[in-house]
Design a protein around this motif. Structure first.
Motif, PDB file in Angstrom:
ATOM      1  N   ASP A  31       0.752  -1.092   0.006  1.00  0.00           N
ATOM      2  CA  ASP A  31       0.061  -0.224  -0.084  1.00  0.00           C
ATOM      3  C   ASP A  31       1.007   1.302  -0.070  1.00  0.00           C
ATOM      4  N   PHE A  32       0.399   2.223  -0.935  1.00  0.00           N
ATOM      5  CA  PHE A  32       1.278   3.416  -1.007  1.00  0.00           C
ATOM      6  C   PHE A  32       0.389   4.724  -0.585  1.00  0.00           C
ATOM      7  N   ASP A  33       0.724   5.891  -0.271  1.00  0.00           N
ATOM      8  CA  ASP A  33      -0.063   6.957   0.215  1.00  0.00           C
ATOM      9  C   ASP A  33       0.658   8.213  -0.645  1.00  0.00           C
ATOM     10  N   ASN A  34      -0.467   8.921  -0.866  1.00  0.00           N
ATOM     11  CA  ASN A  34       0.287  10.431  -1.240  1.00  0.00           C
ATOM     12  C   ASN A  34       0.745  11.035  -0.067  1.00  0.00           C
ATOM     13  N   GLU A  35       2.018  11.675  -0.320  1.00  0.00           N
ATOM     14  CA  GLU A  35       2.610  12.630   0.644  1.00  0.00           C
ATOM     15  C   GLU A  35       2.718  14.141   0.350  1.00  0.00           C
ATOM     16  N   GLY A  36       3.012  14.816   1.190  1.00  0.00           N
ATOM     17  CA  GLY A  36       2.958  16.382   1.015  1.00  0.00           C
ATOM     18  C   GLY A  36       3.845  16.436  -0.292  1.00  0.00           C
ATOM     19  N   ASP A  37       3.824  17.506  -0.883  1.00  0.00           N
ATOM     20  CA  ASP A  37       4.403  17.701  -2.299  1.00  0.00           C
ATOM     21  C   ASP A  37       4.550  16.952  -3.293  1.00  0.00           C
ATOM     22  N   ASN A  38       3.358  16.290  -3.399  1.00  0.00           N
ATOM     23  CA  ASN A  38       2.985  15.128  -4.386  1.00  0.00           C
ATOM     24  C   ASN A  38       4.058  14.041  -4.485  1.00  0.00           C
ATOM     25  N   LEU A  39       4.505  13.547  -3.338  1.00  0.00           N
ATOM     26  CA  LEU A  39       5.429  12.579  -3.429  1.00  0.00           C
ATOM     27  C   LEU A  39       4.559  11.355  -2.962  1.00  0.00           C
ATOM     28  N   ILE A  40       4.998  10.058  -3.245  1.00  0.00           N
ATOM     29  CA  ILE A  40       4.339   8.695  -3.057  1.00  0.00           C
ATOM     30  C   ILE A  40       5.236   8.284  -1.911  1.00  0.00           C
ATOM     31  N   VAL A  41       4.551   7.602  -0.918  1.00  0.00           N
ATOM     32  CA  VAL A  41       5.318   6.895   0.278  1.00  0.00           C
ATOM     33  C   VAL A  41       4.784   5.547   0.459  1.00  0.00           C
ATOM     34  N   LEU A  42       5.482   4.573   0.882  1.00  0.00           N
ATOM     35  CA  LEU A  42       5.090   3.250   1.075  1.00  0.00           C
ATOM     36  C   LEU A  42       4.384   3.170   2.518  1.00  0.00           C
ATOM     37  N   LYS A  43       3.368   2.845   2.557  1.00  0.00           N
ATOM     38  CA  LYS A  43       2.520   2.869   3.757  1.00  0.00           C
ATOM     39  C   LYS A  43       2.692   1.610   4.644  1.00  0.00           C
ATOM     40  N   ARG A  44       2.250   0.152   4.004  1.00  0.00           N
ATOM     41  CA  ARG A  44       2.541  -0.836   4.433  1.00  0.00           C
ATOM     42  C   ARG A  44       2.647  -1.998   3.490  1.00  0.00           C
ATOM     43  N   ASP A  48       1.857 -13.217   2.714  1.00  0.00           N
ATOM     44  CA  ASP A  48       1.456 -14.416   3.051  1.00  0.00           C
ATOM     45  C   ASP A  48       2.398 -15.147   4.016  1.00  0.00           C
ATOM     46  N   GLY A  49       2.235 -15.733   5.206  1.00  0.00           N
ATOM     47  CA  GLY A  49       3.205 -16.430   5.850  1.00  0.00           C
ATOM     48  C   GLY A  49       3.689 -15.522   7.199  1.00  0.00           C
ATOM     49  N   TYR A  50       3.831 -14.218   6.968  1.00  0.00           N
ATOM     50  CA  TYR A  50       4.379 -13.216   7.742  1.00  0.00           C
ATOM     51  C   TYR A  50       3.378 -12.251   8.447  1.00  0.00           C
ATOM     52  N   GLY A  51       2.569 -11.919   7.625  1.00  0.00           N
ATOM     53  CA  GLY A  51       1.609 -10.845   8.324  1.00  0.00           C
ATOM     54  C   GLY A  51       1.800  -9.545   7.574  1.00  0.00           C
ATOM     55  N   CYS A  52       1.231  -8.477   8.346  1.00  0.00           N
ATOM     56  CA  CYS A  52       1.232  -7.004   7.939  1.00  0.00           C
ATOM     57  C   CYS A  52       2.495  -6.500   8.556  1.00  0.00           C
ATOM     58  N   CYS A  53       3.228  -5.855   7.841  1.00  0.00           N
ATOM     59  CA  CYS A  53       4.403  -4.977   8.191  1.00  0.00           C
ATOM     60  C   CYS A  53       3.940  -3.555   8.129  1.00  0.00           C
ATOM     61  N   ASN A  54       3.801  -2.883   9.295  1.00  0.00           N
ATOM     62  CA  ASN A  54       3.843  -1.500   9.211  1.00  0.00           C
ATOM     63  C   ASN A  54       4.933  -1.007   9.858  1.00  0.00           C
ATOM     64  N   PRO A  55       5.821  -0.122   8.609  1.00  0.00           N
ATOM     65  CA  PRO A  55       7.024   0.274   9.284  1.00  0.00           C
ATOM     66  C   PRO A  55       7.086   1.077  10.496  1.00  0.00           C
ATOM     67  N   PRO A  56       7.798   0.736  11.481  1.00  0.00           N
ATOM     68  CA  PRO A  56       8.005   1.300  12.667  1.00  0.00           C
ATOM     69  C   PRO A  56       8.278   2.976  12.788  1.00  0.00           C
ATOM     70  N   LEU A  98      13.295  -0.672   7.353  1.00  0.00           N
ATOM     71  CA  LEU A  98      12.119  -0.405   8.168  1.00  0.00           C
ATOM     72  C   LEU A  98      11.096  -1.846   7.952  1.00  0.00           C
ATOM     73  N   LEU A  99      11.672  -2.668   6.978  1.00  0.00           N
ATOM     74  CA  LEU A  99      10.757  -4.045   6.644  1.00  0.00           C
ATOM     75  C   LEU A  99      11.313  -5.166   7.031  1.00  0.00           C
ATOM     76  N   TRP A 100      10.426  -6.236   6.947  1.00  0.00           N
ATOM     77  CA  TRP A 100      11.118  -7.597   7.348  1.00  0.00           C
ATOM     78  C   TRP A 100      12.153  -8.088   6.112  1.00  0.00           C
ATOM     79  N   LYS A 101      13.142  -8.076   6.412  1.00  0.00           N
ATOM     80  CA  LYS A 101      14.091  -8.480   5.397  1.00  0.00           C
ATOM     81  C   LYS A 101      14.053  -9.986   4.794  1.00  0.00           C
ATOM     82  N   ASP A 102      13.506 -11.026   5.813  1.00  0.00           N
ATOM     83  CA  ASP A 102      13.421 -12.462   5.395  1.00  0.00           C
ATOM     84  C   ASP A 102      12.095 -12.405   4.571  1.00  0.00           C
ATOM     85  N   ALA A 103      10.978 -11.763   4.577  1.00  0.00           N
ATOM     86  CA  ALA A 103       9.954 -11.892   4.156  1.00  0.00           C
ATOM     87  C   ALA A 103      10.254 -11.174   2.499  1.00  0.00           C
ATOM     88  N   LEU A 104      11.083 -10.020   2.428  1.00  0.00           N
ATOM     89  CA  LEU A 104      11.286  -9.364   1.275  1.00  0.00           C
ATOM     90  C   LEU A 104      12.286 -10.465   0.434  1.00  0.00           C
TER      91      LEU A 104
END
Length: 110
Positions: A31-44, A48-56, A98-104
């Motif tokens: 999932d990605f969001d719009n960020e100020g100044d028209n940039l895109i940022v990774l949201k989460r 499968d097998g790991y769950g949902c990673c919300n960056p800390p 910020l993300l789960w390296k093993d899942a990536l």
């Protein structure tokens, strides 16, 4: 062997974001969001097998060119899936701490 591509998808209202992409036959959702100044940022990102990673903490947004290209590609229904893949992999790489390296690694996103 052909590289796996991203697909545009949707999510329920309980998972708010501006852009939703599926990957690997819907084994991964990013999932990605719009960020100020028209940039895109990774949201989460969920795997499968790991769950949902919300960056800390707040991820590094895409640069302006990648943000513009990302939005164009998504608006035009993935008219350039190869370029989209490059943008997403670059975004994941710059935020890998910020993300789960093993899942990536398991899903070939690093």
């Amino acid at each position: 062997m052909q590289e796996k591509q991203f697909t545009i998808t949707s999510m329920p209202a309980s998972r708010p974001a501006h852009y939703y992409l599926g990957y690997d036959d819907s084994s991964v959702f990013i999932d990605f969001d719009n960020e100020g100044d028209n940039l895109i940022v990774l949201k989460r990102i969920s795997f499968d097998g790991y769950g949902c990673c919300n960056p800390p903490k707040k991820p590094i947004p895409m640069n302006e060119k990648d943000s513009i290209d990302f939005k164009k590609i998504c608006t035009n229904q993935l008219d350039d899936p190869t370029k989209l893949r490059e943008i997403i992999l670059r975004t994941i790489k710059q935020n890998q701490e910020l993300l789960w390296k093993d899942a990536l690694l398991e899903y070939g996103l690093l």
